[in-house]
Design a protein around this motif. Structure first.
Motif, mmCIF file in Angstrom:
data_model
loop_
_atom_site.group_PDB
_atom_site.id
_atom_site.type_symbol
_atom_site.label_atom_id
_atom_site.label_comp_id
_atom_site.label_asym_id
_atom_site.label_seq_id
_atom_site.Cartn_x
_atom_site.Cartn_y
_atom_site.Cartn_z
ATOM 1 N N VAL A 28 56.883 3.443 9.329
ATOM 2 C CA VAL A 28 55.797 3.699 8.382
ATOM 3 C C VAL A 28 54.463 3.805 9.127
ATOM 4 N N ASP A 29 53.669 4.817 8.779
ATOM 5 C CA ASP A 29 52.323 5.007 9.325
ATOM 6 C C ASP A 29 51.290 4.765 8.227
ATOM 7 N N LEU A 30 50.150 4.181 8.621
ATOM 8 C CA LEU A 30 49.048 3.976 7.693
ATOM 9 C C LEU A 30 47.749 3.907 8.477
ATOM 10 N N ASP A 31 46.715 4.566 7.976
ATOM 11 C CA ASP A 31 45.386 4.415 8.563
ATOM 12 C C ASP A 31 44.362 4.296 7.446
ATOM 13 N N VAL A 32 43.350 3.466 7.679
ATOM 14 C CA VAL A 32 42.310 3.230 6.684
ATOM 15 C C VAL A 32 40.964 3.243 7.388
ATOM 16 N N GLN A 33 40.016 3.991 6.832
ATOM 17 C CA GLN A 33 38.690 4.109 7.418
ATOM 18 C C GLN A 33 37.742 3.045 6.871
ATOM 19 N N ALA A 34 36.677 2.807 7.603
ATOM 20 C CA ALA A 34 35.613 1.929 7.122
ATOM 21 C C ALA A 34 34.986 2.541 5.876
ATOM 22 N N GLY A 35 34.771 1.724 4.835
ATOM 23 C CA GLY A 35 34.154 2.216 3.609
ATOM 24 C C GLY A 35 35.064 3.057 2.747
ATOM 25 N N SER A 175 45.810 -8.952 -14.665
ATOM 26 C CA SER A 175 45.492 -9.915 -15.725
ATOM 27 C C SER A 175 44.110 -9.687 -16.326
ATOM 28 N N LEU A 176 43.529 -8.534 -16.058
ATOM 29 C CA LEU A 176 42.165 -8.271 -16.510
ATOM 30 C C LEU A 176 42.137 -7.218 -17.609
ATOM 31 N N SER A 177 41.155 -7.321 -18.495
ATOM 32 C CA SER A 177 40.939 -6.291 -19.507
ATOM 33 C C SER A 177 40.242 -5.104 -18.858
ATOM 34 N N GLU A 178 40.079 -4.032 -19.631
ATOM 35 C CA GLU A 178 39.408 -2.845 -19.110
ATOM 36 C C GLU A 178 37.974 -3.178 -18.684
ATOM 37 N N HIS A 179 37.275 -3.954 -19.498
ATOM 38 C CA HIS A 179 35.882 -4.294 -19.185
ATOM 39 C C HIS A 179 35.798 -5.157 -17.936
ATOM 40 N N GLU A 180 36.728 -6.129 -17.818
ATOM 41 C CA GLU A 180 36.738 -7.001 -16.651
ATOM 42 C C GLU A 180 37.109 -6.222 -15.396
ATOM 43 N N ALA A 181 38.011 -5.258 -15.545
ATOM 44 C CA ALA A 181 38.383 -4.429 -14.398
ATOM 45 C C ALA A 181 37.189 -3.633 -13.891
ATOM 46 N N GLN A 182 36.343 -3.193 -14.804
ATOM 47 C CA GLN A 182 35.151 -2.446 -14.384
ATOM 48 C C GLN A 182 34.237 -3.309 -13.517
ATOM 49 N N ALA A 183 34.147 -4.602 -13.834
ATOM 50 C CA ALA A 183 33.351 -5.519 -13.003
ATOM 51 C C ALA A 183 33.946 -5.624 -11.607
ATOM 52 N N LEU A 184 35.258 -5.664 -11.532
ATOM 53 C CA LEU A 184 35.922 -5.694 -10.230
ATOM 54 C C LEU A 184 35.635 -4.425 -9.437
ATOM 55 N N PHE A 185 35.661 -3.281 -10.113
ATOM 56 C CA PHE A 185 35.423 -2.017 -9.422
ATOM 57 C C PHE A 185 34.000 -1.944 -8.862
ATOM 58 N N ARG A 186 33.057 -2.565 -9.562
ATOM 59 C CA ARG A 186 31.686 -2.602 -9.039
ATOM 60 C C ARG A 186 31.622 -3.436 -7.756
ATOM 61 N N VAL A 187 32.427 -4.492 -7.705
ATOM 62 C CA VAL A 187 32.503 -5.294 -6.479
ATOM 63 C C VAL A 187 33.097 -4.462 -5.341
ATOM 64 N N LEU A 188 34.123 -3.679 -5.651
ATOM 65 C CA LEU A 188 34.714 -2.809 -4.636
ATOM 66 C C LEU A 188 33.684 -1.827 -4.080
ATOM 67 N N GLU A 189 32.846 -1.303 -4.955
ATOM 68 C CA GLU A 189 31.823 -0.364 -4.502
ATOM 69 C C GLU A 189 30.845 -1.041 -3.548
ATOM 70 N N ARG A 190 30.489 -2.290 -3.821
ATOM 71 C CA ARG A 190 29.595 -3.016 -2.922
ATOM 72 C C ARG A 190 30.263 -3.257 -1.567
ATOM 73 N N MET A 191 31.544 -3.570 -1.591
ATOM 74 C CA MET A 191 32.276 -3.787 -0.342
ATOM 75 C C MET A 191 32.403 -2.479 0.431
ATOM 76 N N ARG A 192 32.632 -1.404 -0.291
ATOM 77 C CA ARG A 192 32.707 -0.088 0.342
ATOM 78 C C ARG A 192 31.377 0.256 1.009
ATOM 79 N N ALA A 193 30.269 -0.070 0.327
ATOM 80 C CA ALA A 193 28.940 0.205 0.884
ATOM 81 C C ALA A 193 28.675 -0.581 2.160
ATOM 82 N N ASN A 194 29.388 -1.712 2.328
ATOM 83 C CA ASN A 194 29.254 -2.524 3.538
ATOM 84 C C ASN A 194 30.272 -2.136 4.611
#
Length: 502
Positions: A28-35, A175-194
């Motif tokens: 198996v091959d996998l590569d992941v870039q920064a951000g 285990s999250l609702s749609e609204h709670e998942a959106q909060a998680l996605f905003r955290v992902l965006e901040r991590m991506r920005a870093n």
């Protein structure tokens, strides 16, 4: 297949891993870039977890190489992986409920002097990390008092505090609702920005396409393809994952709907839900929708007798029932598949056979002795009917995939031959193949005239399979929608308590 970017933070090449009798991964091959958010999808057993456990230092690979920021690494423990900047956010929350948010975030690296913890520094670090992630949580709150979504954010903050280069998210929204998942996605965006490289594992395919940059598909321990998320469809992902076309993940059968079987009127429990009235007819699939905390599970548990209710009535085929415990519900013909299969649905240490017979011991026993032959025949029949794979009834349930464990839960309750079946998140955390099997089973039960109530946090699932949809908001019924009127907009409008347009 896409070419490997030259600036990848993580590069895994030719990863091969075998366990006794099983080849889990093959080259198996996998590569992941920064951000980058790089999704990995595949059925249960495709090799996703094994690949991530190799990255996390849980298992060494038999063959292959792992490179982080251009340096070859080989981890002999999870601690070694963490020191190299690999963070893991697992589906199961791994926090200490009796400690504060700040203590959990810095667990294992508490700031101290002469053996005394520096509380000010501890809380300051937690406040900084939570602020950077955009999480509005008090560092001094006890974790055990937080909601599931808040605990998930603390889990992420704990990983983020270690300044990772790579973070793996394993089913973070299950285990999250749609609204709670959106909060998680905003955290992902901040991590991506870093410039953190993010690996995202989820069975929710639309979610994968919404947030990821690229998608790697695994099947039977092999990498099938790696594609940009843009332009990819859920149907194409399903075809790559299972090796065949699944035109409809949520097949809907045309069934003749009969008379009312279950009638709930004015059901209330003080402080939890109020004045709930609903009907489920023979052959009908009734969806119960709402955000997490709306009271869906609580209503289901009350109908089944797991929780008390203070007011209201429950009628089955026109006859009023007195249900104070599950035994009464089962005898009346009501079955309930719970939300948490591992905690409430199956006995993992017992065999498939033992689990299936638990609900019908009276039927398979005489004078206190279990008729083993009759028990085996019943278990084998139900295991085959519900596509348990393999249908090995003497194997412990713990050795099966999540999807097959869920089928065993269904088999256990269908052995009671229920008139009403309540399903609470029946496809949570199962792969797309098992999900299709479970929906086929639900359709077959409806054809037999079973009245079905289904709770699901996946709105497309509710809309696809339901004949009618009831919507709850903060413990109250806010809408009853016929199939033709149930849309994502109409359901979400009622679920959030907004006034629906006429």
């Amino acid at each position: 297949m896409t070419e490997t970017p030259t600036d990848s933070t993580l590069v895994m090449r030719g990863i091969t891993k075998s366990f006794p009798g099983v080849k889990a991964l093959t080259a198996v091959d996998l590569d992941v870039q920064a951000g980058e958010v790089h999704a990995i999808v595949g059925e249960n057993g495709a090799g996703k977890s094994t690949l991530m456990k190799i990255l996390a230092g849980v298992h060494p690979p038999d063959e292959g190489t792992v490179t982080i920021d251009g340096q070859a690494v080989r981890f002999d423990s999870p601690l070694a992986a963490r020191k190299q900047g690999v963070g893991m956010v697992y589906q199961e929350i791994n926090l200490v409920p009796d400690l504060t948010v700040a203590e959990n975030i810095s667990l294992g690296q508490l700031p101290s002097s002469a053996g005394v913890v520096n509380r000010r520094a501890l809380n300051r670090t937690a406040a900084r990390v939570l602020q950077e992630l955009g999480a509005r949580i008090d560092p001094q709150d006890l974790v055990g008092r937080l909601s599931v979504s808040q605990q998930q954010l603390v889990e992420i903050a704990k990983v983020y505090a270690s300044q990772p280069r790579i973070v793996v998210f394993d089913e973070p929204t299950s285990s999250l609702s749609e609204h709670e998942a959106q909060a998680l996605f905003r955290v992902l965006e901040r991590m991506r920005a870093n410039d953190i490289a993010i690996i995202y594992i989820s069975h929710r395919l639309r979610e994968v396409l919404d947030i990821s940059d690229r998608v790697t598909v695994l099947r039977d321990g092999r990498m099938i393809d790696c594609r940009p998320a843009q332009g990819l469809t859920p149907q194409e992902m399903i075809r790559l994952m299972v090796g065949r076309d699944l035109d409809d993940v949520f097949p809907k059968r045309e069934v003749t709907i009969g008379n009312p079987v279950l009638e709930v009127s004015g059901l209330s429990r003080v402080g939890v839900f109020e004045d709930i009235s609903l009907t489920a007819k023979a052959g009908e699939i009734v969806g119960l929708a709402g955000l997490v905390g709306a009271g869906r599970t609580e209503v289901a548990r009350a109908i089944f007798g797991l929780d008390r209710h203070d007011a209201g009535s429950i009628r089955l085929n026109g006859q009023e029932l007195t249900i104070r415990r599950p035994k009464s519900a089962v005898r009346a013909g009501i079955a309930y598949v719970p939300e948490d299969r591992k905690r409430d649905g199956v006995a993992l240490s017992l065999s498939v056979k033992d689990n299936i017979s638990l609900s019908v011991l009276r039927r398979v026993s005489k004078l206190g002795w279990i008729r083993r032959g009759q028990e085996r025949v019943l278990a084998q029949q139900k295991a085959e009917e519900l596509y348990v794979s393999p249908p090995a009834i003497d194997r412990k349930v713990a050795t099966f995939s999540g999807g097959n464990q869920q089928k065993v839960v269904l088999a256990k309750w269908l052995a009671t031959e229920p008139k009403v079946l309540i399903l609470d998140e029946p496809t949570r955390g199962v792969d797309v193949g098992a999900k299709a099997d479970i929906h086929t089973i639900i359709g077959e039960l409806a054809e037999r005239g079973v009245a079905i109530i289904m709770i699901s946090s996946e709105l497309p699932e509710i809309l696809a399979v339901s004949d009618r949809v009831y919507v709850l908001h903060e413990g109250r019924m806010t809408a009853e929608l016929e199939r033709s009127d149930a849309t994502e907009e109409s359901v979400m409008s009622a679920a959030t308590g907004e006034v629906m347009a006429a």
